[in-house]
Design a protein around this motif. Structure first.
Motif: not given
Length: 132
Positions: A119-132
């Protein structure tokens, strides 16, 4: 004519997360019943886990009243020290809670992996994160 371009190698370093988050979640076949985040910098001990179980009982009374009244539910948790402490066993016995025994080492019975993480993977699916 052949050109050879040499780029300087960059070193990648793994850095530890600054914040560690611990989630305590209780669920049944119908879904999530109760969840709590453990405050940063604290550990789960017998006293804190007993408080979590008291709040769980209040939540079951509100969310699943028929289940609470019938008393036909069981608790399955692993063999962590707060879960197996004598004080907690006494607390559960006074409430007449049925606790299922968990095998000493059983990674295949980690039911949270089957229910919670997809379920967590489904919520995060398609989101992009920037790592600094």
């Amino acid at each position: 004519m052949v050109f050879i371009v040499v780029f300087p190698l960059k070193k990648c370093r793994l850095t530890k997360s600054r914040i560690k988050t611990l989630l305590i979640a209780f669920f049944d076949s119908k879904g999530l019943i109760h969840d709590e985040f453990v405050p940063a910098g604290t550990t789960v001990n017998v006293e804190s886990y007993e408080g979590v179980l008291k709040r769980l009982l209040q939540r079951i009374r509100r969310v699943r009243p028929q289940l609470y009244q019938s008393g036909q539910w069981k608790l399955l948790h692993d063999n962590a020290r707060p879960h197996t402490a004598i004080r907690l066993r006494y607390f559960l016995a006074t409430l007449k809670m049925i606790v299922l025994e968990h095998p000493p080492y059983s990674p295949d019975l980690a039911s949270a992996d089957d229910f919670l993480f997809p379920r967590l993977k489904g919520v995060l699916n398609g989101l992009l994160f920037s790592f600094l």
